[in-house]
Design an enzyme around this catalytic site. Structure first.
Site, short mmCIF file in Angstrom:
data_model
loop_
_atom_site.label_atom_id
_atom_site.label_comp_id
_atom_site.label_asym_id
_atom_site.label_seq_id
_atom_site.Cartn_x
_atom_site.Cartn_y
_atom_site.Cartn_z
CG ASP A 34 -2.09 -0.71 1.21
OD1 ASP A 34 -2.39 -1.22 0.14
OD2 ASP A 34 -2.78 -0.80 2.24
CE LYS A 56 -5.91 0.19 1.44
NZ LYS A 56 -7.02 -0.65 1.82
CG MET A 169 -8.41 7.06 7.35
SD MET A 169 -9.42 5.68 6.81
CE MET A 169 -10.31 5.28 8.31
#
Ligand code: SAH
Length: 243
Positions: A34, A56, A169
């Site tokens: 990732d 991502k 996030m």
């Protein structure tokens, strides 16, 4: 058929990779990694190891999760040792559980290799302990990603307590998050820190309050996480990495 190691790469600092993770990386025939997994780890792989980037950004996937699941599965049919390398811990907002289920349904053996999660390690590098005797007895790790949805699944009312709250996030929702916390009754001067690129040489911490952190921190580069709670004040005494 091979075996898949759903492996945590730690939060950034390559030295925070576990011994077990390093061992499987060194034995891997293919590494599916990732964006948040430090790519410097890949130099540890043996000659001939294949690398597949399924990068991502936060929860915005460049490759949809079901495609990633299938890529892992197809590689397990071809290779003996498949490493799925993910930032932090594979099961803390890492979708490692979904990957494990997908493999189990298809009869592929897998193992989870825990990683040092950014949720704890990044505040720690910023000199902010997630718990501290006399300050707070618990902490929560929450997604900051869904706060813009009309019907949030986050039980905001529960967050009136003195828990340290760590939002992952969440930088692009910082204004919404601080607004919500003020709405449920937290004081406007409640301490908040935003830590960008934690545990790396570019780490930067910005400290403020629920009222002013958005203006101070909104332009920090990602990845970044948000820490809310009295523990943020301990940074005055415990800052060690950014000194
Ligand atoms: N599984 C990961 C978290 C994945 S969610 C873990 O256990 O760490 C991705 C979020 O983690 C990012 O949006 C950010 O909020 C946080 N994050 C990951 N690495 C970070 C870093 N080095 N510095 C700051 N935040 C980080």
């Amino acid at each position: 058929m091979g075996k898949v190691y759903l492996t945590g790469a730690g939060p950034g600092d390559i030295d925070l990779l576990t011994v077990k993770a390093l061992r499987v990386v060194q034995q891997a025939d293919v590494i599916i990694y990732d964006r948040l997994a430090n790519p410097d780890i890949l130099v540890q792989a043996k000659e001939g190891c294949e690398f597949i980037y399924v990068g991502k950004e936060d929860s915005h996937h460049t490759i949809p999760q079901d495609e990633i699941n299938e890529i892992i599965y197809q590689n397990a049919l071809k290779h003996k040792n498949v490493v799925r390398l993910k930032g932090g811990d594979p099961l803390v907002f890492g979708r490692g559980g979904e990957e494990g289920m997908y493999l189990r349904e298809r009869g592929i053996e897998f193992e989870f290799i825990p990683g040092v999660t950014s949720a704890i390690a990044v505040p720690e590098y910023a000199g902010i302990p997630v718990t501290h005797r006399g300050v707070t007895v618990s902490f929560r790790v929450v997604t900051g990603h869904e706060s813009r949805k009309e019907k949030s699944q986050i039980p905001w009312e529960n967050y009136k307590t003195d828990d340290t709250i760590i939002f992952l996030m969440g930088l692009h929702n910082l204004d919404k998050i601080t607004q919500k916390l003020i709405e449920i009754g937290k004081p406007k001067d409640h301490p908040v820190a935003v830590i960008s690129k934690g545990t790396t040489p570019e780490e930067k911490t910005v400290v403020g309050t629920l009222e002013d952190i958005y203006e101070k921190a909104k332009d920090l580069p990602t990845p970044a996480l948000i820490v809310v709670g009295e523990v943020v004040k301990l940074r005055d005494q415990l800052n060690w990495f950014e000194c």
